[in-house]
Each structure stands twice: as structure tokens, then as C-alpha cells.
Design a protein around this motif. Sequence first.
Motif, PDB file in Angstrom:
ATOM      1  N   HIS A 107       4.656  -2.709  10.609  1.00 17.36           N
ATOM      2  CA  HIS A 107       5.158  -3.114   9.030  1.00 17.36           C
ATOM      3  C   HIS A 107       4.638  -4.349   9.051  1.00 17.36           C
ATOM      4  O   HIS A 107       5.009  -5.254   9.471  1.00 17.36           O
ATOM      5  N   ASN A 150       6.764  -1.954  -2.866  1.00 18.98           N
ATOM      6  CA  ASN A 150       6.812  -3.241  -3.474  1.00 18.98           C
ATOM      7  C   ASN A 150       8.200  -3.467  -4.078  1.00 18.98           C
ATOM      8  O   ASN A 150       8.528  -2.565  -4.839  1.00 18.98           O
ATOM      9  N   GLU A 168       4.361  -3.214   3.878  1.00 17.57           N
ATOM     10  CA  GLU A 168       2.848  -2.112   4.216  1.00 17.57           C
ATOM     11  C   GLU A 168       3.141  -1.437   5.578  1.00 17.57           C
ATOM     12  O   GLU A 168       3.385  -2.066   6.445  1.00 17.57           O
ATOM     13  N   ARG A 169       2.985  -0.174   5.552  1.00 16.90           N
ATOM     14  CA  ARG A 169       3.557   0.485   6.730  1.00 16.90           C
ATOM     15  C   ARG A 169       2.103   1.126   7.401  1.00 16.90           C
ATOM     16  O   ARG A 169       1.086   1.444   6.419  1.00 16.90           O
ATOM     17  N   TYR A 170       1.899   0.850   8.621  1.00 16.65           N
ATOM     18  CA  TYR A 170       0.442   1.120   9.444  1.00 16.65           C
ATOM     19  C   TYR A 170       0.918   1.910  10.708  1.00 16.65           C
ATOM     20  O   TYR A 170       1.660   1.792  11.155  1.00 16.65           O
ATOM     21  N   GLU A 186       1.355   3.562   3.788  1.00 16.67           N
ATOM     22  CA  GLU A 186       1.898   3.652   2.509  1.00 16.67           C
ATOM     23  C   GLU A 186       2.333   2.058   2.438  1.00 16.67           C
ATOM     24  O   GLU A 186       2.442   1.062   3.260  1.00 16.67           O
ATOM     25  N   ALA A 187       2.785   1.639   1.006  1.00 14.74           N
ATOM     26  CA  ALA A 187       3.151   0.301   0.944  1.00 14.74           C
ATOM     27  C   ALA A 187       4.349   0.445  -0.340  1.00 14.74           C
ATOM     28  O   ALA A 187       4.226   1.138  -1.179  1.00 14.74           O
ATOM     29  N   VAL A 230       6.865  -7.251  -0.318  1.00  9.02           N
ATOM     30  CA  VAL A 230       5.948  -5.952  -0.187  1.00  9.02           C
ATOM     31  C   VAL A 230       5.962  -5.730   1.345  1.00  9.02           C
ATOM     32  O   VAL A 230       5.978  -6.449   2.417  1.00  9.02           O
ATOM     33  N   LYS A 250      -6.161   4.948  -1.519  1.00 11.49           N
ATOM     34  CA  LYS A 250      -4.964   4.733  -1.969  1.00 11.49           C
ATOM     35  C   LYS A 250      -4.353   5.029  -3.155  1.00 11.49           C
ATOM     36  O   LYS A 250      -5.153   5.033  -4.438  1.00 11.49           O
ATOM     37  N   ILE A 279      -3.641   2.072   7.052  1.00 11.18           N
ATOM     38  CA  ILE A 279      -2.365   1.978   6.365  1.00 11.18           C
ATOM     39  C   ILE A 279      -1.875   3.147   5.806  1.00 11.18           C
ATOM     40  O   ILE A 279      -2.858   4.421   5.436  1.00 11.18           O
TER      41      ILE A 279
END
Length: 228
Positions: free
Chosen positions: A57, A86, A73-75, A83-84, A71, A106, A81
Motif C-alpha cells: 500500500h 482518496n 494505492e493498493r498494489y 485500486e486507489a 491517498v 484505470k 496497481i
Amino acid sequence: MKSVVFLFSLILVLWSCKDEPAFHSENPNIAYFYPLDSVPKVYLYRDVAHGLEEEFHRVYTVKDKEGQHLVVERYASDGRILEAINYNVDSLDVQDHMVVNRFQNKEKATIYKNQLFPMNLKKETWFASKFQGVVDSTVILKEIKRKFKTKKEISVMDEKVEALVFDEKIRLTVLNPFTKKEEAREADAVTYFAKGYGLVEWHSSSKKVHFRLEQIMEQSEWVKIITR
């Protein structure tokens, strides 16, 4: 001469303070959320139930014309990547949800319910967003309902830390707008948010899936890991 040097030093201090964003949240539980820092940090989680599976993350805070945002961001373990999310810093409500669709593009999801981290521990949060499904003409409605369970001391990277523990109900509904068919799947989970860290652990009710924070690293270190 000394007064000139002092004045110049004071100007540099004031200028640097002006450049540095002052992040502030009205959420009373902010101490258990991620630290508000404009320098990105990468959280490495490992599935302790199986040992090999990892998830990263990337967490950072920004300030723009629309306000202050954090933010996440999940990897995947290979650096893709997934999802992200905010969050608005003032309330920690979700402003935007980005997912990677089946074409590896995206996509901005449509948000219906925007509470994922509680303002009030006595109230259940509800997050719901819709995005493209993995099959043509379908969409997925993702819902997460989170209820405060208890406050307890846990171990985070060999440090004893106070944490908020939540029970979660996760529901994924696949919708076909043409045939009007729906297929839903539900799962229970438990999440842990530790003071000074944010999300440090989550697992299914059976603990067949059980991720735990293993390391927090600088972005440059993370890039080296995923490009090896």
C-alpha cells in the motif's frame, strides 16, 4: 552583520513553513489512521496464513485546490496497481475510488456511500462503489460495512501499540443491466487500525487469509524491490 544573517535565516524558515502543507483533520480517530505526510511511504503486508503472498500500500497526503487528501494505492506483489482510495483529510470520508478494470485501464468508480473509516465509533460505516465487471456488460457493486468491535493493545512490527478493531461485512454483487440478473457473494473480516500507523492487519473470519504489516519503507526502496 549578525542581524542581517539572522533576518535571512528567519526568511528561509518562514519560506519553508509556507511551502510545507499543514495537514489537519477533524476526525477524532485520526490518531489511528495513516500519518498525514506528503512524503510517500509504502506499507508491506504479508499473508501470514501462507507466507509467500504480499501486498503493498503506497500512502501519501496531498493538498490541492479541492482540499487536503490522503491517498492509499493498493498494489499486488508484482507491482501492479489494483485500486486507489482518496480520503478527504478533514473527515476521512472517501472522495474518489479508482480501480483497474479487466482491460488493465484505470477506471473511476461511482461512489454511492462514502464512509470507510469512522468519525463516530458508535456508528457503522458504509462504503459502496460501482465499477466494470470482469465479464462484458456486467458491473460490480462493492460494499463494505464496518462496525467498531473493541480497542486493544496489539503487536505491530515488534512494538506494542493500541489499536481499534473492526468487524467487517464485505459484499460483492455482479449486476447485468441487460438481463437484470444479480449474483452476490458475502464475506466477514476483521481489520486493525493501530495508533500512529493506520491499517496494520486484516483477516477473514476463518483466518484462511490473514495479512499483517511487516515493513514500512521509503518509495525508492520499494521501487528496487518490484523491479528486481
